[in-house]
Design a protein around this motif. Structure first.
Motif, PDB file in Angstrom:
ATOM      1  N   LEU A   1       0.820  -1.212   0.000  1.00 22.44           N
ATOM      2  CA  LEU A   1       0.000   0.000   0.000  1.00 22.44           C
ATOM      3  C   LEU A   1       0.856   1.264   0.000  1.00 22.44           C
ATOM      4  CD1 LEU A   1      -2.829  -1.013   2.491  1.00 22.44           C
ATOM      5  CD2 LEU A   1      -3.034  -0.699   0.008  1.00 22.44           C
ATOM      6  N   LEU A   2       1.891   1.283   0.823  1.00 21.57           N
ATOM      7  CA  LEU A   2       2.750   2.466   0.885  1.00 21.57           C
ATOM      8  C   LEU A   2       3.533   2.674  -0.401  1.00 21.57           C
ATOM      9  CD1 LEU A   2       4.048   2.325   4.548  1.00 21.57           C
ATOM     10  CD2 LEU A   2       2.589   4.090   3.544  1.00 21.57           C
ATOM     11  N   VAL A   3       4.078   1.610  -0.954  1.00 21.97           N
ATOM     12  CA  VAL A   3       4.881   1.743  -2.167  1.00 21.97           C
ATOM     13  C   VAL A   3       4.009   2.129  -3.357  1.00 21.97           C
ATOM     14  CG1 VAL A   3       6.274   0.448  -3.825  1.00 21.97           C
ATOM     15  CG2 VAL A   3       6.745   0.244  -1.388  1.00 21.97           C
ATOM     16  N   TYR A   4       2.849   1.542  -3.456  1.00 28.28           N
ATOM     17  CA  TYR A   4       1.994   1.788  -4.623  1.00 28.28           C
ATOM     18  C   TYR A   4       1.200   3.091  -4.500  1.00 28.28           C
ATOM     19  CZ  TYR A   4      -0.913   0.694  -8.632  1.00 28.28           C
ATOM     20  OH  TYR A   4      -1.532   0.737  -9.861  1.00 28.28           O
ATOM     21  N   PHE A   5       0.635   3.333  -3.317  1.00 30.28           N
ATOM     22  CA  PHE A   5      -0.228   4.500  -3.138  1.00 30.28           C
ATOM     23  C   PHE A   5       0.442   5.657  -2.393  1.00 30.28           C
ATOM     24  CE2 PHE A   5      -3.288   0.958  -3.514  1.00 30.28           C
ATOM     25  CZ  PHE A   5      -3.989   1.405  -4.608  1.00 30.28           C
ATOM     26  N   GLN A   6       1.594   5.414  -1.813  1.00 30.40           N
ATOM     27  CA  GLN A   6       2.384   6.388  -1.062  1.00 30.40           C
ATOM     28  C   GLN A   6       1.523   7.134  -0.030  1.00 30.40           C
ATOM     29  OE1 GLN A   6       3.762   7.712  -4.756  1.00 30.40           O
ATOM     30  NE2 GLN A   6       4.612   5.670  -4.859  1.00 30.40           N
ATOM     31  N   GLN A   7       1.396   8.457  -0.151  1.00 30.14           N
ATOM     32  CA  GLN A   7       0.703   9.267   0.861  1.00 30.14           C
ATOM     33  C   GLN A   7      -0.760   8.856   1.046  1.00 30.14           C
ATOM     34  OE1 GLN A   7       3.770  10.666   2.200  1.00 30.14           O
ATOM     35  NE2 GLN A   7       2.065  11.784   3.043  1.00 30.14           N
ATOM     36  N   LEU A   8      -1.396   8.335   0.020  1.00 30.86           N
ATOM     37  CA  LEU A   8      -2.800   7.946   0.138  1.00 30.86           C
ATOM     38  C   LEU A   8      -3.005   6.822   1.152  1.00 30.86           C
ATOM     39  CD1 LEU A   8      -3.887   8.050  -3.605  1.00 30.86           C
ATOM     40  CD2 LEU A   8      -4.391   9.733  -1.816  1.00 30.86           C
ATOM     41  N   ALA A   9      -1.980   6.016   1.371  1.00 25.97           N
ATOM     42  CA  ALA A   9      -2.089   4.893   2.309  1.00 25.97           C
ATOM     43  C   ALA A   9      -1.616   5.260   3.710  1.00 25.97           C
ATOM     44  CB  ALA A   9      -1.281   3.710   1.787  1.00 25.97           C
ATOM     45  N   PHE A  10      -1.228   6.505   3.925  1.00 30.27           N
ATOM     46  CA  PHE A  10      -0.592   6.902   5.175  1.00 30.27           C
ATOM     47  C   PHE A  10      -1.441   6.576   6.406  1.00 30.27           C
ATOM     48  CE2 PHE A  10       0.538   9.774   8.579  1.00 30.27           C
ATOM     49  CZ  PHE A  10       1.912   9.625   8.628  1.00 30.27           C
ATOM     50  N   TRP A  11      -2.667   7.034   6.450  1.00 31.39           N
ATOM     51  CA  TRP A  11      -3.477   6.882   7.670  1.00 31.39           C
ATOM     52  C   TRP A  11      -3.832   5.432   7.992  1.00 31.39           C
ATOM     53  CZ3 TRP A  11      -2.875  10.491  10.916  1.00 31.39           C
ATOM     54  CH2 TRP A  11      -2.644  11.798  10.493  1.00 31.39           C
ATOM     55  N   PRO A  12      -4.262   4.618   7.031  1.00 31.36           N
ATOM     56  CA  PRO A  12      -4.538   3.218   7.389  1.00 31.36           C
ATOM     57  C   PRO A  12      -3.285   2.474   7.864  1.00 31.36           C
ATOM     58  CG  PRO A  12      -5.331   3.699   5.166  1.00 31.36           C
ATOM     59  CD  PRO A  12      -4.645   4.910   5.659  1.00 31.36           C
ATOM     60  N   VAL A  13      -2.146   2.761   7.231  1.00 30.72           N
ATOM     61  CA  VAL A  13      -0.915   2.083   7.631  1.00 30.72           C
ATOM     62  C   VAL A  13      -0.457   2.577   8.995  1.00 30.72           C
ATOM     63  CG1 VAL A  13       1.505   1.681   7.036  1.00 30.72           C
ATOM     64  CG2 VAL A  13      -0.247   1.568   5.266  1.00 30.72           C
ATOM     65  N   LEU A  14      -0.604   3.870   9.269  1.00 33.04           N
ATOM     66  CA  LEU A  14      -0.274   4.390  10.594  1.00 33.04           C
ATOM     67  C   LEU A  14      -1.140   3.725  11.664  1.00 33.04           C
ATOM     68  CD1 LEU A  14       1.323   6.322  12.401  1.00 33.04           C
ATOM     69  CD2 LEU A  14      -0.457   8.042  11.954  1.00 33.04           C
ATOM     70  N   ALA A  15      -2.420   3.537  11.370  1.00 28.90           N
ATOM     71  CA  ALA A  15      -3.315   2.858  12.313  1.00 28.90           C
ATOM     72  C   ALA A  15      -2.830   1.432  12.583  1.00 28.90           C
ATOM     73  CB  ALA A  15      -4.747   2.845  11.778  1.00 28.90           C
ATOM     74  N   TYR A  16      -2.390   0.735  11.532  1.00 31.11           N
ATOM     75  CA  TYR A  16      -1.863  -0.623  11.707  1.00 31.11           C
ATOM     76  C   TYR A  16      -0.591  -0.607  12.561  1.00 31.11           C
ATOM     77  CZ  TYR A  16       0.326  -5.084  10.884  1.00 31.11           C
ATOM     78  OH  TYR A  16       0.934  -6.296  11.082  1.00 31.11           O
ATOM     79  N   LEU A  17       0.299   0.352  12.307  1.00 28.24           N
ATOM     80  CA  LEU A  17       1.532   0.453  13.090  1.00 28.24           C
ATOM     81  C   LEU A  17       1.220   0.699  14.559  1.00 28.24           C
ATOM     82  CD1 LEU A  17       4.621   0.621  13.359  1.00 28.24           C
ATOM     83  CD2 LEU A  17       4.440   3.043  12.723  1.00 28.24           C
ATOM     84  N   LEU A  18       0.312   1.599  14.844  1.00 27.84           N
ATOM     85  CA  LEU A  18      -0.058   1.867  16.240  1.00 27.84           C
ATOM     86  C   LEU A  18      -0.688   0.640  16.889  1.00 27.84           C
ATOM     87  CD1 LEU A  18      -1.386   5.516  15.857  1.00 27.84           C
ATOM     88  CD2 LEU A  18       0.816   4.763  16.810  1.00 27.84           C
ATOM     89  N   TYR A  19      -1.521  -0.067  16.142  1.00 26.07           N
ATOM     90  CA  TYR A  19      -2.108  -1.313  16.649  1.00 26.07           C
ATOM     91  C   TYR A  19      -1.009  -2.331  16.955  1.00 26.07           C
ATOM     92  CZ  TYR A  19      -4.506  -5.799  16.671  1.00 26.07           C
ATOM     93  OH  TYR A  19      -4.949  -7.057  17.010  1.00 26.07           O
ATOM     94  N   GLY A  20      -0.058  -2.478  16.046  1.00 24.65           N
ATOM     95  CA  GLY A  20       1.038  -3.417  16.269  1.00 24.65           C
ATOM     96  C   GLY A  20       1.875  -3.044  17.485  1.00 24.65           C
ATOM     97  N   LEU A  21       2.150  -1.768  17.652  1.00 29.28           N
ATOM     98  CA  LEU A  21       2.906  -1.328  18.829  1.00 29.28           C
ATOM     99  C   LEU A  21       2.126  -1.588  20.112  1.00 29.28           C
ATOM    100  CD1 LEU A  21       4.415   2.019  17.517  1.00 29.28           C
ATOM    101  CD2 LEU A  21       5.679  -0.052  18.148  1.00 29.28           C
ATOM    102  N   TRP A  22       0.822  -1.375  20.070  1.00 34.05           N
ATOM    103  CA  TRP A  22      -0.029  -1.621  21.222  1.00 34.05           C
ATOM    104  C   TRP A  22      -0.025  -3.111  21.590  1.00 34.05           C
ATOM    105  CZ3 TRP A  22      -4.971  -4.143  21.124  1.00 34.05           C
ATOM    106  CH2 TRP A  22      -5.644  -4.106  22.342  1.00 34.05           C
ATOM    107  N   ARG A  23       0.025  -3.987  20.584  1.00 39.89           N
ATOM    108  CA  ARG A  23       0.002  -5.437  20.817  1.00 39.89           C
ATOM    109  C   ARG A  23       1.323  -5.973  21.355  1.00 39.89           C
ATOM    110  NH1 ARG A  23      -3.685  -9.326  19.897  1.00 39.89           N
ATOM    111  NH2 ARG A  23      -1.994 -10.527  19.062  1.00 39.89           N
ATOM    112  N   LEU A  24       2.421  -5.241  21.123  1.00 39.78           N
ATOM    113  CA  LEU A  24       3.721  -5.707  21.611  1.00 39.78           C
ATOM    114  C   LEU A  24       3.731  -5.718  23.129  1.00 39.78           C
ATOM    115  CD1 LEU A  24       6.385  -3.931  19.380  1.00 39.78           C
ATOM    116  CD2 LEU A  24       5.730  -6.319  19.354  1.00 39.78           C
TER     117      LEU A  24
END
Length: 165
Positions: A22-45
């Motif tokens: 998503l980031l490579v293909y859509f770049q800035q357009l994918a920013f918010w969903p990917v950021l949400a996933y990163l925050l979720y992953g950090l929360w799960r650690l």
């Protein structure tokens, strides 16, 4: 299904691959969903050390790629620095290292081989999917430098695992 396959962190595998694409293909357009996933992953650690490892790995990668831009090994169209979506890509990658990849990188020789092959291939694939946003001004020298850096990074990631597991 074998025990080894069932123990794999499938959320981490699929999540990283999907976010990378998503980031490579859509770049800035994918920013918010990917950021949400990163925050979720950090929360799960579990554990502050693991979260700190994600931050350190991401910052190291951002610093290295920023240096590679200054050395004309990497280039981003119409930019002299890493775009914000690439910073997020490093965060997602760092999360995948801590959650999954460091387990496979514990043998230094294997880590170097996997890193030296996989790192540059990821950049090459990203350049192909990015629509010309990412390029390699130094040609084959860029690939060689990336292979050496990624081989060393993979060894570092595998060996540093003992500090946060």
């Amino acid at each position: 299904m074998s025990a080894a396959v069932s123990k794999l962190n499938w959320r981490a595998i699929i999540g990283f691959e999907l976010c990378w694409f998503l980031l490579v293909y859509f770049q800035q357009l994918a920013f918010w969903p990917v950021l949400a996933y990163l925050l979720y992953g950090l929360w799960r650690l579990v554990g502050t050390r693991r979260r700190l490892a994600v931050v350190i790995i991401a910052l190291l990668g951002i610093a290295l790629d920023s240096a590679l831009i200054q050395l004309d090994i990497l280039s981003f169209a119409l930019r002299d620095s890493l775009p914000l979506w690439f910073w997020l890509l490093w965060g997602i990658f760092a999360l995948a290292v801590v959650e999954l990849l460091a387990d496979f990188l514990q043998k230094p020789w294997l880590a170097f081989v996997l890193g030296a092959a996989g790192g540059p291939l990821s950049y090459i694939g990203g350049a192909a999917l990015s629509g010309g946003v990412l390029s390699f001004p130094a040609g084959y020298l860029s690939y060689g430098v990336l292979a050496l850096i990624w081989g060393g990074l993979a060894v570092l990631y595998g060996q540093s695992r003992r500090f946060y597991v």
